[in-house]
Structures are given as structure tokens and as C-alpha cells.
Motif scaffolding. Structure first.
Motif, PDB file in Angstrom:
ATOM      1  N   TYR A  81       6.943   2.587   1.038  1.00 35.91           N
ATOM      2  CA  TYR A  81       6.451   1.714   1.273  1.00 35.91           C
ATOM      3  C   TYR A  81       7.609   0.694   1.359  1.00 35.91           C
ATOM      4  CZ  TYR A  81       1.603   3.252  -0.244  1.00 35.91           C
ATOM      5  OH  TYR A  81       0.516   4.057  -0.413  1.00 35.91           O
ATOM      6  N   CYS A  85       8.305   0.447   5.724  1.00 41.15           N
ATOM      7  CA  CYS A  85       7.691  -1.152   6.323  1.00 41.15           C
ATOM      8  C   CYS A  85       8.203  -1.577   7.467  1.00 41.15           C
ATOM      9  CB  CYS A  85       7.314  -1.569   5.178  1.00 41.15           C
ATOM     10  SG  CYS A  85       8.780  -2.918   4.308  1.00 41.15           S
ATOM     11  N   LEU A  92       2.983  -1.063   6.310  1.00 45.75           N
ATOM     12  CA  LEU A  92       3.587  -0.051   6.737  1.00 45.75           C
ATOM     13  C   LEU A  92       2.379   0.591   8.477  1.00 45.75           C
ATOM     14  CD1 LEU A  92       2.758   2.498   4.258  1.00 45.75           C
ATOM     15  CD2 LEU A  92       4.351   2.153   4.908  1.00 45.75           C
TER      16      LEU A  92
END
Length: 379
Positions: A81, A85, A92
Motif C-alpha cells: 500500500y 499509493c 491507492l
């Protein structure tokens, strides 16, 4: 010499049995002690880990155990993540992923917003991480990141179970038993909303199917009014298409700046000819607000200007639609004006786009390409 030999044998009990003359029983005993000692050394960290963490395979090699122990500091998904991101919103990406020339990732919404802000401030858009220049020609999509993000698990907003992001929308709209749904008698006034697994029980007990015809008439009248408004718009368009003099052209809005001390962004098309007359279209952002880049809500409004001289009044209806190569969403709205030499400009009318996201798409583009229809009304 014999005493030294005895000391050597005593100091090295694990030495080769053949070299020291040790019998088979002694060799087996020493080998058993050595293997039990190594097993104790290997099991000691495993025992500590079992006391505070999940169980691991006893037959796993030492290197594999070390990797599992390091992985306990954070799940792989959580680490991905932070890597995948968007560098702007730190979330995301849900759709396309763009990257600058140095590889920093931006979701499609933030990328378009950066380009739109730069256009409003008359600056070159830059990456928020490395400050390199970004544009639609310099940046490209990162398909590998898009595929990786689509396979990452995400929580369902209704049942809180995890699904791959690529199948989450289908689950939330079609499969989830806790998804929010409405009664099938909503069209006749039922306001019930609830989880899908309670829908059948509600519809059995719903009182709206037993309403009288008089009670239903009011609900049906509201539905008819909404339907009539939509039908009136399309009937008006079909009626205009039956006019004798109809002209249309592709128009391209180009960005310019005013000569004020604090310059303002506006758009203008080159002169074009429709119905044997010369025209120009102008557009402005947020009705020439002083700092539109500080506003979250953004709109575009336009006006049609007649540049030719006319001998008599020219009554026209016109509307703007999206161009053949753009994906902007525009709802058709018919405008009406009587053009003359003294009244050759229409009032600014809002460009009927759905929301600020669509407006940012237009502002981020190098030019705005639309299609204009003009219908001359014969007296």
C-alpha cells in the motif's frame, strides 16, 4: 607424548572415530550427542517465537524461518500500500496510474487536478515529489502498477470481508448479502432501504402494494412530470433537426490570459463560419473568479458572439455537445438568442457538464474540443 595424545582426545570428542581408534558404540554415542546439541540450538529460537507468534513448520530450514519472522513486522499488503499509493492523495489508485519521468506515481484524478491547477495559475505543472515537469506528453501510464493494485485485497464497505480490488465492485453491487438495497415498490412511494438479506422479508410485509388508486395517483403524477421534462427536451431537439437552415462545426477552445494586473484565464475559439455568418465562442472559469485555483468547485460558462454584420435580426437556437474525440460528459441544453448588430453577444451560459471532475478534465487538456449546432429560425 602419551599424555598429550590423551588430552587431544579429551579436547576433541567429535573428531573422526577412525583416526582416534574409537569403537562403533563410542562413535554413535558422540554423534547422538552432537545432533542433540545442534537440535537444541535450532529449537531454542523456535521455542521463543512459538511463545509470542504463530506456529511455524518444524521441518522448515533455518533461512525460511528467519524470513517468516521478519514478515511478522508487517503484512505484505500493508507494505505494498505504501509503495503503490498515489504521491498526492496517498491513497491507492482506483483507475489509471500515471508516472513522472522519475517514476513517481499519481492516480488519474490527482494527475488531472495538477494539470488543471497549473493551467489556472499559468505555471508549468510539476511532480510534487521531484519537481520535474509533468504533462500528458511527458507522463505515461504504469500498467504493471495498475494490475498489481487491482489484485490487492480491499474491505467490502458492507460485510467488511476482503476481496481483490478488481472484483470488489461486482461483489458490492451483485453478491454481497449486506449491500444497501431498496424495495421494489419504491416506484409507488415505498421509502424502505436496508441490507439485501432483509429485502424478501420486507417485501412480504410492505403495505404499498395494497394502496388504493387514489393514493397512487399522486406518486404517479410526480413520475410523469419528470418524464415529461425529459421528453420535452428530446422533442425540442428533434423539432430543431427539421429546420431548413442547420449548421454545425467542430470548435476548439484555446487558453488565453487577460491583460489585467492579475491575469485571468479565459478560452476563445478561432473564427468559424456557420450558416454563412462568422462566429466566435468564448468561455471563462468560475465566471472569472479571482482565484479559481483555490476553489474546489469549478465550472465553465460560454457565450456565442456574432462577428458578421447582418441586415436584419437573426433568430437562432444553438447547443454545445461533446466532440467526437473527447470523453467529457455534457448534457444537451438548448440556448436561444436573437442576434443583431446591437445585440451580437449572448449572455454567458453554464456549460452543462456533470461535476468539477469533468471540468478539471477540460482544463487539463491542451485545448477543449466540442461540437456546436446552430439552428436558424425562419419567420
Amino acid at each position: 607424548m602419551e599424555e598429550r595424545g590423551e588430552l587431544a582426545v579429551a579436547a576433541a570428542p567429535g573428531s573422526s572415530s577412525s583416526g582416534l581408534g574409537v569403537g562403533p558404540v563410542g562413535g554413535a554415542l558422540e554423534a547422538g550427542q552432537a545432533s542433540s546439541g545442534l537440535a537444541g540450538i535450532q529449537e531454542e529460537p523456535g521455542g521463543r517465537r512459538d511463545a509470542s507468534g504463530p506456529e511455524t513448520d518444524a521441518d522448515a530450514p533455518p533461512k525460511k524461518r528467519v524470513r517468516l519472522q521478519e514478515g511478522e513486522a508487517g503484512k505484505l499488503e500493508e507494505r505494498l500500500y505504501s509503495v503503490l499509493c498515489c504521491t498526492v492523495c496517498l491513497d491507492l489508485p482506483k483507475a489509471s496510474v500515471y508516472q513522472c519521468t522519475n517514476g513517481h506515481l499519481m492516480c488519474a484524478g490527482c494527475f488531472i487536478h495538477l494539470l488543471a491547477d497549473a493551467r489556472l495559475k499559468e505555471e508549468q505543472a510539476t511532480c510534487p515529489n521531484c519537481r520535474c515537469e509533468i504533462s500528458k506528453s511527458l507522463c505515461c501510464r504504469n500498467l504493471a502498477v495498475e494490475k498489481a493494485v487491482s489484485e490487492l485485497p480491499s474491505d467490502c464497505s458492507y460485510c467488511l470481508k476482503q476481496f481483490p480490488r478488481s472484483s470488489l465492485d461486482h461483489h458490492q453491487t451483485e453478491e454481497c448479502q449486506d449491500r444497501l438495497t431498496q424495495c421494489k415498490y419504491k416506484r409507488i412511494g415505498c421509502p424502505w432501504q436496508g441490507p439485501y438479506h432483509e429485502l424478501s422479508a420486507h417485501e412480504v410485509e410492505c403495505c404499498h402494494p395494497s394502496k388504493t388508486g387514489i393514493e397512487l395517483m399522486g406518486i404517479l403524477e410526480e413520475m410523469d412530470q419528470s418524464h415529461r421534462r425529459e421528453l420535452q427536451l428530446y422533442n425540442s431537439i428533434f423539432s430543431l433537426l427539421s429546420f431548413e437552415k442547420i449548421g454545425f462545426t467542430e470548435v476548439q477552445f484555446r487558453p488565453y490570459r487577460t491583460d489585467d494586473f492579475i491575469t485571468r484565464l479565459y478560452y476563445e475559439t478561432p473564427r468559424f463560419t456557420v450558416l454563412n455568418q462568422t462566429w466566435v465562442l468564448k468561455a471563462r472559469v468560475n465566471d472569472s473568479e479571482r482565484n479559481p485555483n483555490l476553489s474546489c468547485k469549478r465550472t465553465l460558462s460560454f457565450q456565442l458572439i456574432l462577428k458578421s454584420k447582418v441586415n436584419s435580426a437573426l433568430e437562432c437556437s444553438f447547443l454545445l455537445l461533446k466532440g467526437p474525440y473527447d470523453d467529457v460528459k455534457i448534457k444537451p441544453v438548448i440556448q436561444h438568442h436573437v442576434f443583431s448588430n446591437d445585440a451580437n453577444e449572448t449572455e454567458y451560459a453554464p456549460l452543462p457538464i456533470s461535476d468539477s471532475v469533468e471540468c478539471n478534465k477540460l482544463l487539463a487538456a491542451k485545448n477543449i474540443n466540442l461540437r456546436l449546432f446552430i439552428f436558424q429560425i425562419q419567420k
